[in-house]
Scaffold this active site. Structure first.
Site, PDB file in Angstrom:
ATOM      1  CG  HIS A   1      -1.950   0.885   1.437  1.00 13.32           C
ATOM      2  ND1 HIS A   1      -1.789   2.243   1.307  1.00 13.32           N
ATOM      3  CD2 HIS A   1      -3.249   0.703   1.763  1.00 13.32           C
ATOM      4  CE1 HIS A   1      -2.937   2.850   1.557  1.00 13.32           C
ATOM      5  NE2 HIS A   1      -3.842   1.940   1.836  1.00 13.32           N
TER       6      HIS A   1
ATOM      7  CD  GLU B   1      -3.528   1.119  -1.743  1.00 14.51           C
ATOM      8  OE1 GLU B   1      -3.885  -0.004  -1.346  1.00 14.51           O
ATOM      9  OE2 GLU B   1      -4.165   2.161  -1.511  1.00 14.51           O
TER      10      GLU B   1
HETATM   11  C1  BG6 Z   1      -6.987   2.274   0.636  1.00 19.33           C
HETATM   12  C2  BG6 Z   1      -8.451   1.978   0.492  1.00 19.33           C
HETATM   13  O1  BG6 Z   1      -6.253   1.206   0.118  1.00 19.33           O
HETATM   14  O2  BG6 Z   1      -6.650   2.422   2.012  1.00 19.33           O
HETATM   15  C3  BG6 Z   1      -9.258   3.080   1.166  1.00 19.33           C
HETATM   16  O3  BG6 Z   1      -8.777   1.854  -0.876  1.00 19.33           O
HETATM   17  C4  BG6 Z   1      -8.822   3.263   2.602  1.00 19.33           C
HETATM   18  O4  BG6 Z   1     -10.646   2.755   1.092  1.00 19.33           O
HETATM   19  C5  BG6 Z   1      -7.308   3.492   2.628  1.00 19.33           C
HETATM   20  O5  BG6 Z   1      -9.503   4.373   3.149  1.00 19.33           O
HETATM   21  C6  BG6 Z   1      -6.735   3.671   4.032  1.00 19.33           C
HETATM   22  O6  BG6 Z   1      -7.093   2.598   4.830  1.00 19.33           O
HETATM   23  P1  BG6 Z   1      -6.674   2.569   6.367  1.00 19.33           P
HETATM   24  O7  BG6 Z   1      -7.312   1.340   6.940  1.00 19.33           O
HETATM   25  O8  BG6 Z   1      -5.182   2.522   6.400  1.00 19.33           O
HETATM   26  O9  BG6 Z   1      -7.194   3.846   6.973  1.00 19.33           O
END
Ligand code: BG6
Length: 297
Positions: free
Chosen positions: A168, A270
């Site tokens: 990510h 990502e």
């Molecule tokens: C992204 C998602 O990968 O991660 C989003 O597509 C999400 O929907 C974002 O808001 C952040 O996620 P987190 O759990 O780290 O706040």
């Protein structure tokens, strides 16, 4: 079978195992070709800077550094599910890997390019989650003039398993409003903000509002430009999905670990296998997903 514990005395001179923010253990790499910080909590890479260059990854100044929470920025690892768990809505978003303590199992320096390997396997805690399977994950971060991340998951159980995964990556950009992601033109995506409706853009991705897109069966090469003259190229292997995310103003304001004004300086592109691209492995089988980042100023 677990590998023998890694002897910290065997670390090359360019790799240091130290106590980082929040008292969490961190591997600091100061190689001739680049430097990086890799927390064992979540196997979370929080920075990478090619020698003589600028930091490529974004890290929130408001990030928490605690075992209870994923670090905000850098490269969280989502595994073995992405987003909410469909079987257990109370399970942590994006899986348990980014909340788990990984183990340092290897480090080497070859001509100033430094590779560090971390490992995570199933435990009593993971076996009580909605994904109770036996597995081993090895994650190698190679820090140099370019950055390579490779996540290999092996099915150590007696049955076939299916999982989702994402590297990510949060990329630092000069200004999201001048940022473009190229390489996804013409590729259909699921709009997470519009009930997963299927959309297609014929132009590069540009940002003027909250953006949260899942591209399935997506191209392996994308690039990010941000109006500053820098291009970050992304090349993937063993990955069929790409997620593009920026929270914009309201969502940024709703997250405790994300500064109110920080949405202008980041974009997530990502490298993933999610939804219909989820990975299925028979007993003993392995799968590797990789990401190669390079920045050209
Ligand atoms: C992204 C998602 O990968 O991660 C989003 O597509 C999400 O929907 C974002 O808001 C952040 O996620 P987190 O759990 O780290 O706040």
């Amino acid at each position: 079978m677990s590998p023998a514990p890694f002897d910290p005395a065997a670390l090359p001179a360019s790799v240091h195992l130290e106590t980082g923010r929040g008292g969490l253990p961190v591997v600091r790499v100061v190689g001739r070709q680049g430097s990086a910080e890799l927390y064992l909590h979540g196997a979370h890479l929080t920075s990478w800077t090619p020698a003589g260059g600028l930091p490529v990854l974004w890290l929130s100044a408001a990030s928490l550094f605690t075992e209870a929470k994923a670090i905000r920025g850098g490269v969280p690892i989502c595994f073995p599910w992405f987003g909410a768990n469909p079987l257990d809505p109370a399970a942590p978003a994006h899986g348990f890997a980014r909340l788990s303590a990984w183990e340092l199992v290897g480090a080497r320096d070859e001509d100033g390019t430094v590779a560090v390997t971390l490992r995570l396997a199933d435990s009593p805690a993971t076996r009580t989650t909605a994904w109770p399977h036996r597995f081993e994950a090895l994650y190698t971060v190679t820090v140099g003039a370019r950055l390579t991340l490779a996540l290999t998951v092996t099915n150590r159980g007696p049955d076939a398993v299916t999982f989702e995964e994402a590297l990510h990556s949060y990329l630092a950009v000069d200004d999201i409003r001048a940022t473009e992601v190229t390489g996804l033109e013409g590729a259909p995506y699921l709009d997470q903000l519009a009930g997963m409706s299927v959309e297609t853009d014929t132009v590069p991705v540009r940002f003027s509002a909250e953006t949260d897109r899942i591209y399935l069966d997506s191209p392996a090469a994308t690039a990010v430009t941000d109006g500053s003259g820098r291009t970050v190229s992304i090349a993937t292997g063993g990955s069929h999905s790409t997620i593009v995310w920026n929270p914009w103003i309201v969502k940024a304001g709703s997250m405790v670990d994300f500064g109110d004004d920080e949405w202008t300086g980041m974009v997530c592109v990502e490298t993933a296998n999610v939804r219909t691209d989820a990975v299925r492995l028979g007993p003993g089988q392995s799968h590797t997903m990789s990401l190669l980042l390079s920045a050209i100023a």
